[in-house]
Design a protein around this motif. Structure first.
Motif, mmCIF file in Angstrom:
data_model
loop_
_atom_site.group_PDB
_atom_site.id
_atom_site.type_symbol
_atom_site.label_atom_id
_atom_site.label_comp_id
_atom_site.label_asym_id
_atom_site.label_seq_id
_atom_site.Cartn_x
_atom_site.Cartn_y
_atom_site.Cartn_z
ATOM 1 N N ILE A 146 51.856 63.325 -58.678
ATOM 2 C CA ILE A 146 52.087 64.737 -58.983
ATOM 3 C C ILE A 146 51.152 65.212 -60.096
ATOM 4 C CG2 ILE A 146 53.773 66.388 -59.869
ATOM 5 C CD1 ILE A 146 55.991 64.662 -58.618
ATOM 6 N N ASN B 217 62.425 70.793 -56.931
ATOM 7 C CA ASN B 217 61.858 69.475 -57.227
ATOM 8 C C ASN B 217 61.734 69.336 -58.744
ATOM 9 O OD1 ASN B 217 60.064 67.338 -57.740
ATOM 10 N ND2 ASN B 217 59.181 67.513 -55.692
ATOM 11 N N GLU B 219 61.404 66.668 -60.705
ATOM 12 C CA GLU B 219 60.396 65.757 -61.252
ATOM 13 C C GLU B 219 59.025 66.438 -61.309
ATOM 14 O OE1 GLU B 219 62.333 65.181 -58.659
ATOM 15 O OE2 GLU B 219 61.286 64.241 -56.984
ATOM 16 N N PHE B 220 58.794 67.387 -60.432
ATOM 17 C CA PHE B 220 57.557 68.156 -60.525
ATOM 18 C C PHE B 220 57.501 68.903 -61.860
ATOM 19 C CE2 PHE B 220 55.130 72.018 -60.329
ATOM 20 C CZ PHE B 220 53.947 71.620 -59.736
ATOM 21 N N ASP B 252 72.898 62.155 -57.393
ATOM 22 C CA ASP B 252 71.689 61.776 -56.676
ATOM 23 C C ASP B 252 70.894 60.774 -57.526
ATOM 24 O OD1 ASP B 252 69.321 61.541 -55.273
ATOM 25 O OD2 ASP B 252 68.988 63.692 -55.048
ATOM 26 N N PRO B 253 71.281 59.520 -57.444
ATOM 27 C CA PRO B 253 70.615 58.514 -58.287
ATOM 28 C C PRO B 253 69.114 58.426 -58.038
ATOM 29 C CG PRO B 253 72.278 57.496 -56.845
ATOM 30 C CD PRO B 253 72.384 58.964 -56.656
ATOM 31 N N PHE B 254 68.707 58.677 -56.806
ATOM 32 C CA PHE B 254 67.282 58.598 -56.493
ATOM 33 C C PHE B 254 66.506 59.699 -57.220
ATOM 34 C CE2 PHE B 254 63.922 59.292 -52.999
ATOM 35 C CZ PHE B 254 63.059 58.357 -53.544
ATOM 36 N N ARG B 258 63.388 59.253 -59.822
ATOM 37 C CA ARG B 258 62.105 59.958 -59.717
ATOM 38 C C ARG B 258 61.779 60.700 -61.019
ATOM 39 N NH1 ARG B 258 64.582 61.953 -54.798
ATOM 40 N NH2 ARG B 258 64.329 64.053 -55.621
ATOM 41 N N GLU B 262 58.554 59.967 -63.560
ATOM 42 C CA GLU B 262 57.594 60.957 -64.073
ATOM 43 C C GLU B 262 57.583 60.992 -65.597
ATOM 44 O OE1 GLU B 262 55.197 62.414 -62.471
ATOM 45 O OE2 GLU B 262 55.895 61.704 -60.530
ATOM 46 N N ARG B 265 55.425 58.102 -66.345
ATOM 47 C CA ARG B 265 54.074 58.468 -65.905
ATOM 48 C C ARG B 265 53.407 59.414 -66.878
ATOM 49 N NH1 ARG B 265 49.761 60.180 -65.371
ATOM 50 N NH2 ARG B 265 48.667 60.956 -63.530
ATOM 51 N N MET B 313 68.261 53.453 -64.232
ATOM 52 C CA MET B 313 67.236 54.145 -63.445
ATOM 53 C C MET B 313 65.881 54.064 -64.155
ATOM 54 S SD MET B 313 68.130 54.952 -60.519
ATOM 55 C CE MET B 313 69.741 54.454 -59.872
ATOM 56 N N ARG B 316 64.612 50.665 -63.243
ATOM 57 C CA ARG B 316 64.063 50.685 -61.879
ATOM 58 C C ARG B 316 62.680 51.356 -61.866
ATOM 59 N NH1 ARG B 316 69.617 50.243 -60.335
ATOM 60 N NH2 ARG B 316 69.894 49.547 -58.182
ATOM 61 N N LEU B 341 57.460 52.695 -54.168
ATOM 62 C CA LEU B 341 58.451 53.387 -54.987
ATOM 63 C C LEU B 341 59.866 52.934 -54.624
ATOM 64 C CD1 LEU B 341 57.725 55.783 -57.013
ATOM 65 C CD2 LEU B 341 58.882 57.254 -55.376
ATOM 66 N N MET B 342 60.144 52.897 -53.334
ATOM 67 C CA MET B 342 61.496 52.571 -52.884
ATOM 68 C C MET B 342 61.845 51.124 -53.216
ATOM 69 S SD MET B 342 62.231 55.497 -51.892
ATOM 70 C CE MET B 342 63.950 55.164 -51.496
ATOM 71 N N PHE B 345 63.180 51.191 -56.513
ATOM 72 C CA PHE B 345 64.487 51.859 -56.540
ATOM 73 C C PHE B 345 65.583 50.964 -55.970
ATOM 74 C CE2 PHE B 345 67.695 54.587 -54.399
ATOM 75 C CZ PHE B 345 68.270 55.112 -55.546
ATOM 76 N N TYR D 241 64.555 70.348 -48.086
ATOM 77 C CA TYR D 241 64.660 71.805 -48.098
ATOM 78 C C TYR D 241 65.342 72.357 -46.854
ATOM 79 C CZ TYR D 241 61.150 71.050 -51.700
ATOM 80 O OH TYR D 241 60.490 70.605 -52.802
ATOM 81 N N ASP D 252 67.381 61.248 -49.694
ATOM 82 C CA ASP D 252 68.584 61.009 -50.489
ATOM 83 C C ASP D 252 69.309 59.791 -49.939
ATOM 84 O OD1 ASP D 252 70.934 61.051 -51.908
ATOM 85 O OD2 ASP D 252 71.374 63.168 -51.570
ATOM 86 N N PRO D 253 68.876 58.609 -50.349
ATOM 87 C CA PRO D 253 69.486 57.379 -49.813
ATOM 88 C C PRO D 253 70.981 57.304 -50.085
ATOM 89 C CG PRO D 253 67.779 56.872 -51.478
ATOM 90 C CD PRO D 253 67.750 58.336 -51.262
ATOM 91 N N PHE D 254 71.414 57.860 -51.200
ATOM 92 C CA PHE D 254 72.828 57.795 -51.543
ATOM 93 C C PHE D 254 73.648 58.633 -50.555
ATOM 94 C CE2 PHE D 254 76.240 59.248 -54.741
ATOM 95 C CZ PHE D 254 77.044 58.163 -54.480
ATOM 96 N N TYR D 346 74.476 50.055 -55.295
ATOM 97 C CA TYR D 346 73.429 49.499 -56.146
ATOM 98 C C TYR D 346 73.093 48.041 -55.829
ATOM 99 C CZ TYR D 346 73.430 53.649 -59.135
ATOM 100 O OH TYR D 346 73.304 54.923 -59.619
#
Lengths: 393, 393, 393, 393
Positions: A146, B217, B219-220, B252-254, B258, B262, B265, B313, B316, B341-342, B345, D241, D252-254, D346
Motif C-alpha cells: 500500500i 479499508n 489499513e490504507f 474481525d481479527p484479520f 492487517r 501496516e 510497515r 495480532m 502474527r 500474509l495469510m 495470520f 464491498y 474475512d476468515p473469521f 486461533y
C-alpha cells in the motif's frame, strides 16, 4: 433565481452516448454512435434542447482521432466545444497490476506517457482539464504494498504534472472501490487531496458523486474542498448501492439539492469561465460534468434528463433564503433552519426553469421536444452497420 | 519476533472500567469503580497480568481530581503512569449545538478554555497527548452552516494549539457519525488531516478503528497517515455495524492483523518512547490506546482480552516474511503474496506470546490468572455504596 | 387526490414528547412533559393542528398508570384516543442477556408475563395492537446460541399470542442492530415474517423505516409484506446512518414518497379503520405510526412536521398517474415510467394539502399556527419541577 | 475432528476456470480453457490435489454440449461428476427488462422454457440441483411494478417447479443488487424463502455469501434457514464491498469460520449424500459450492486455495468445545463463551488437515504440489488458439 442558471454549464461525456452495461451484459440499441463524431452529434443535440451542455468530454483512447483540430471544428459546427480529456489506463493488459502505481518502472512510464499524449491532445483541442481516474488497486491483502504504491503514485503524478500547461489543470478522481476489490490507490477525497496538494495550484480533486462509502455525507466533502480551494470538478451521477452510474438526481434528488446548495455556498457557481482568487475558494473554475451509464434507458434522453435534473436542483438550491437560514442557524432553531431549506426543495421550479429556456428560444419541455424531433428515428435509420461505440472502443 | 513485543505499550482508558451502555440501558455490575483511583487500580491490574499496558488515559471532567500530582503518585505506586488527557465537550447543555464549532463565540471560548484546562492538567500529570474528540455536528440539513463550522473549528483549534507545549501533542479524532446524525464536523481522516496540518508538527490525527463508513479499508488510512507523518494515535476497538466499541479484534481479527502489519510497515512500532525522524514517518511516537465499552462483558477481563488481542495480532504481523512478500509482489504473484500474509495470520502465536510473558515473570494465561486471582471478588466485596463510575461521572 | 387524505391516520408515540438522546447525552428542554397525561396533551395538540394524528401509542412501563379507563377518558377529552401498546423488555437488569429468548426460563416467563400485562392494558384501553420490539441479541460471537435463541423466541411468542384477543393484533418489529452489536434475534423482515407466520392471522410484521442495512430497498419490503398480507404497521422515522430516529422524510423525502406509493399500490390506504379482505392484502388495517427522537429539535413541532411530511408525501404519491405508469412499464419505456413517478414527486402539493386542512377548519400552516399559539410558552411556564419524562420513565 | 472432513464435498463452478472480470476489463491468461471439457479437466485437477471437490457445476448455455452422457463420461474419467445446473437468463437481449418477471408473457415463457431445458439436461447428467439466479430487477424507481413482478415470479417458478423431478431440487439464489441498481426481484433471503416455500419441499434457498447488504450477519441467516429446513446450497466467495466474488475466506476468515460453525450446529454437515429428516433440518442435503471470479489471480490455484480455506475453517469450527460453549452461554459468561469460539478459530489446523490429505494419498501442500506439477505450463502450451472461455461463452 433563474438568471444564475446562465452560469450553469454541464459537460457531457462522449461515452454516455455509447453502449455500457455491467459485467453481466452490455445491451446494444438502435442508433448508438459508431464514431466520436456521432457521439459529438448526439451531445450537441442535448445542448440544442437544453441550452446548458456546451461541451463534450473525450476519453482517450476511445475517442482518439487523427486530427483533433478537425474534430474541434466538427464540434463547433454542431454548436459545442471539446472539453475535458479523460485518460484510460485500465484496459491494457499491461495495467493488470496497476498503472501509475505499478511496481515495474516500464509500466509506470507507459502510463505516464499515455497522460503526456493526453496533454498533447489537450493542446490541440484547447481543453483545459486532464482528468485522471485510476483503476489501480489490489484484490487481495498482501497483493501490493500500500505504502509503496502511494509513493509511486506521487512520483508518477509529478512527472505528468510538470507537463500540464499554465492554463491547464489536472484533476484526480477518487473512488471507494471497483474494479479493485480490496484496496484502491485513490479511495477517498483525503488521498486525492494529499496527492494533488503535493503537486501545485493547477492540480485539483475530482468528486464523482457515486464514488463513496454508503452513508457518506457528500455535501460535506463539497464544502470542505471548496473551502480548501481544491474542488476541481464533479462527475455527476447517482447511486443506490455502489458506483451505479445512474442518472444524476434519480436516486436521491434531495442529496443533489444539498450538493448544489454547498456548491453555491462555496462560490462554485460564481463567474464561471474566469478564474476567481477570492476567499471563496476555487469556485469559479469548478467543472460540472456528467459521468453516467445508460444501460437500460435511452441515452440521449437520459442525458437530457440529467442536465434538467442538475438545472432544477440548482434552481431549487438558489431559492434558499440564505439570510433567514443564517438567522435560524444562529438562533439554534433546528426546525426553522431545516424548514427554510426544505421549503426551497419542495418548491416546484419546473415552470421557472422552462421559462428560462423559452426566453432563450429553447423548448419548454426538452424531453418531449426531443421525442417529437424525430432525431432518434433518424439516427437509428442512419447508423446501420459498423461497430457501436462502447467502453471498449 | 517476540523481542519486538517489548515495543508494544497499550494505553488503557480509565472509562473502560466504569459502566457504559447504549441509549437504551446502562447495566451496572458489582465491583465497578466509584473513583478515578479505583479505575487506575483496575487498569494497573490489567498491566500486572499482561505487562503491556503501562499507562492510563484520563477523561476530563470524568476523572477530575484536586491533586494530579497525588494521582500520578497513586498510579506510580500501582505500577502505571498517567497518559493521554481526553477532553469532553459533549455533556454540557451549552454544547447542544456544538462546542469548538458553535456559532456563539462565548460557547466556543468555553470549549477552548476547557481544553486549556486539560493542557494545564497535562502539565501536572506529565501527559504527552491531548486528545480531542468532538461530538460537534448537526442532525438536520440546514441546521448548521457546514463551511462556517469548519472555519470556526480551525480557529478554535489554533487557539488551543498555541498552548500545547513543546513536548506535548494534540491529536484530533475523526468519526463517521454519532451522536450527530446528519453532519459531523470531523467525519473523516481527510478533515482531521487538513485541520491538524494547518496547526503544525505537534498536531496529529487520532484513528479510532470504529469510526469509519461500512467497508472502509482502515489499513490504507494507517499506511497513508504514517506516510504523511501524521498518525498520532489509535483508539482501538472493533465493530460489526457502527461505533460498537467492542473488544479490539473481536469482530474481525484479520482486519486487526492487517492494521498492525501496516503499523509495522510504516515504522509505527520502532523505538517507541523516543522520537524518530527517519523516512518511516512519525512511527515512533504513535500511541496505541484502547477505547472500548464493556456493556455486557466483565470489564477488567475485557481489557485484558483486548491487550492480548493486540499483542497476538502484532506477533502474527511480525511473522510476515517481508522479503518473500516483496518478491511475490514484484512478480505479480497474487496468490503467492496473499499466501505469505495469510501464512503469518494463520500461525498460532499464542504459545510464543505466552513465553514472552513467562520470560518476564508474567502469567502464561492472563485471563485465567486474573480469574483465579480473586481480584474481582475482592473489589466486588469492597466497592459497595457510592456511585459507580460511568460516562456521566 | 386530497379526498384520500381522509384515510390518513398517523399514530403518535407518547415518548416522542419526552426527552431522548444518544448514549453520550440527553438534553432536557423547558416544557417537557413529566406525566403521561402531559404527553397525551402534547400529542392531542399535534392532532389539533394537523387533523391527522388521532391516536397516541403508549409505552409500558413508561406510561403505566393506575387507571387506564381514566387515561382513555383524559385522552378523549383532549380529542385523541389511546393506540398501540408497546412493551419494554430492555430496561430491566434481568434482561441483560435477553428476554423472550433468554436461556433462563424464569427470565423468559417474566418477559412473557410483561406482555400479558400489556394485553391486559390493551383490554382496558381498547387498543388494537401490541407492538413487540426486542433488544434481544448478543455482542460477541459465541455469546449466545443463535439457533436456540430463535427457537425460544418462537415458543415465547406463541405463549403471548394465545392471549391476543380476536380483535387484537400482535406486531413484531425487526431491527438490523442496536443495542445488540453482533447478533440481533429479529434482525430482518424475513425473521419477523417467519415468526409471525408461525403464530396466526393476527400476528404481523412491524416495519420501522430506520431498521435496515445501508442501501436496503425499503419499498420493496413494503410491497412484499403487503402482498403476503403481513404488513401490520409502520414505525416511521428517517436515518442517514443507523437508527437515527430523525423526523420521517427529513433524510430522504424521495424514499418516503416511494414507500407511500407502495402502500397505496398494495391497498394499505384503503378503507382504513375497517378490515378489508380483498386481493390487496392487509391494507386496510395497516397502522401508520411515528417512532422518533427529537434530541435537538423542539418536540411538538417535530411531531407536527413529521405528520405533515407523511401527509405531503402521501399526497404526492396519490398524484402518480398509475394508468400511464403501467403503460410505460409495459412498453419498456424506462425514462417515461420514471418520469411519471418523478412528475408526481416534484409537484408542490403543499397548497392542496393546506386546502384540505382549511376545508376542515384546521390551520393552513400548522407549524406557524402552533408557533403562534403560545402553547409552548404556556407549558414551559406550567411544567416546572418534577422529573421530565424520558426513555427511563 | 478431521474424520468429519470426509463429509466435506465442495462443488466447483466450471466458469471459475474461464476468464472473468469487471465491467472495465476482462484479462485473459495463458492456459484458460476453451471448451467445457477443458474446464472439467481443470476442475478435476483441483479435486486431484485436494480430494474434496468431487463435482463440477455447469452453466447453461455456457457449457452446452450435444451429448451430456458423453460429457458425464468424460468427467468420470477425470475423477469427478457433473453437479448443479445453473440457468442463465441475463445474457439474451430479450431479458433486458426481466425474464421470469417480465411483463411480456412471451419473454416469461422463453425463460421458463430455458429452465425446462436445464431440467432436461439434469435428467441426462443426473444432476440433482437446478440453481436459479435471476438478474431481474430495475434501475429506476417506477421502471417496474414491484408487486406485479413478484406475482409473475411466483407464477413462473411454479411453472418450472412442476417439472422438477422427485429426486431433484430447485434452489433460488437471492442477491442484494447488481446488475439491477434500484430494485432486485429476489434481493434477500426472505423473498427467496417466501417464493420457494410457496412451491414445495424440493425448492430451497441458495445463499451466496457475497450477496448481502454491508454488515449483514450471514451466519444468522444460515442458522435461520437450517432451522426452517430451507437452506439448499451455498455459493461461497468473499467480499470487501459488493459482490466482489473473491476467494472464499480471503476477505474475512473469521466470518467463514462462523458460517461453518452454524452449518455444523444446524446439522448441515451430517451424513451428506443421504437425506436426513431429523430435527436438525435440511442439513444433510446442503450443497457447498464455490462461485468466484479469479480476475487477477491464477484460476486453478485460486480454486485450490478456496477449497483449502473451506476445509480449514470447517476444521477450526469442528474444534469448538460445544459443551463448554453451551455451559458458558447458560452462565452468561460472555468472555468465556467468546473465548471458547476464538480458541478454536486461533488454533492452527493446517497440520491436521494436511495429515487428513496425506492419509488419503493426497499431497500435504496442494498449492505447492500443483505449482510443481507442471500442469499449468502444460495446458498453457497446449491450449493455443480458439476462444478462451468466459462468461459470454
Amino acid at each position: 433565481m433563474t438568471a444564475q442558471l446562465d452560469d450553469l454549464a454541464i459537460e457531457l461525456p462522449s461515452w454516455a452516448f455509447g453502449n455500457s452495461g455491467t459485467r453481466f451484459k452490455v445491451f446494444g440499441t438502435p442508433g448508438t454512435p459508431r464514431t466520436v463524431e456521432e457521439k459529438i452529434a448526439d451531445a450537441a443535440t442535448v445542448h440544442r434542447f437544453t441550452g446548458m451542455a456546451p461541451t463534450v468530454a473525450l476519453h482517450i483512447p476511445w475517442d482518439r482521432v487523427d486530427d483533433y483540430a478537425a474534430l474541434g471544428a466538427f464540434a463547433a459546427e454542431h454548436g459545442v466545444a471539446l472539453g475535458t480529456i479523460n485518460s484510460n489506463t485500465f484496459q491494457d493488459d499491461d495495467y493488470k497490476f496497476g498503472s501509475l502505481t505499478h511496481v515495474d518502472k516500464t509500466v509506470r512510464q507507459k502510463a505516464i506517457d499515455h497522460h503526456l499524449a493526453c496533454i498533447d491532445i489537450m493542446n490541440q483541442t484547447g481543453s483545459r482539464d486532464l482528468k485522471i481516474w485510476l483503476a489501480d488497486g489490489t484484490n487481495y491483502p498482501g497483493q501490493g504494498d500500500i505504502r509503496g504504491r502511494q509513493d509511486r503514485l506521487a512520483e508518477s503524478l509529478a512527472a505528468i504534472y510538470q507537463h500540464v500547461g499554465d492554463d491547464q489543470r489536472m484533476v484526480l478522481e477518487y473512488k471507494f472501490f471497483e474494479p479493485a476489490m480490496y484496496m484502491t490507490d485513490v479511495p477517498d477525497w483525503g488521498t486525492s487531496f494529499v496527492q494533488v496538494s503535493a503537486l501545485g495550484e493547477r492540480a485539483k480533486v475530482c468528486l464523482d458523486t457515486g464514488h463513496h462509502a454508503p452513508g457518506t455525507n457528500i455535501e460535506f466533502i463539497v464544502a470542505q474542498l471548496l473551502r480548501l480551494g481544491k474542488l476541481g470538478s464533479f462527475d455527476f451521477n447517482s447511486r443506490f448501492y455502489a458506483d451505479d452510474d445512474l442518472i444524476v438526481g434519480a436516486a436521491d434528488p434531495f442529496q443533489l439539492f444539498r450538493i448544489m446548495f454547498e456548491v453555491i455556498r462555496g462560490g462554485g457557481l460564481e463567474g464561471r469561465g474566469e478564474r476567481s482568487d477570492g476567499e471563496g475558494g476555487a469556485g469559479s473554475d469548478l467543472a460540472l460534468m456528467l459521468d453516467q451509464c445508460h444501460n437500460v434507458e435511452a441515452k440521449i434522453p437520459g442525458q437530457i434528463r440529467s442536465v434538467l435534473n442538475v438545472a432544477e436542483m440548482t434552481a431549487r438550491a438558489l431559492l434558499v433564503d440564505t439570510d433567514a437560514l443564517a438567522a435560524a442557524q444562529e438562533a439554534g432553531d433546528v426546525l426553522g433552519a431545516n424548514g427554510i431549506l426544505m421549503d426551497a426543495f419542495y418548491t416546484d421550479v419546473r415552470p421557472a426553469v422552462a421559462r428560462w429556456r423559452t426566453d432563450r428560444g429553447l423548448p419548454a419541455d426538452p424531453m418531449r421536444a426531443f421525442a417529437e424531433s424525430g432525431y432518434q428515428d433518424a439516427v437509428s435509420a442512419e447508423r446501420v452497420g459498423g461497430t457501436q461505440s462502447s467502453w471498449g472502443a
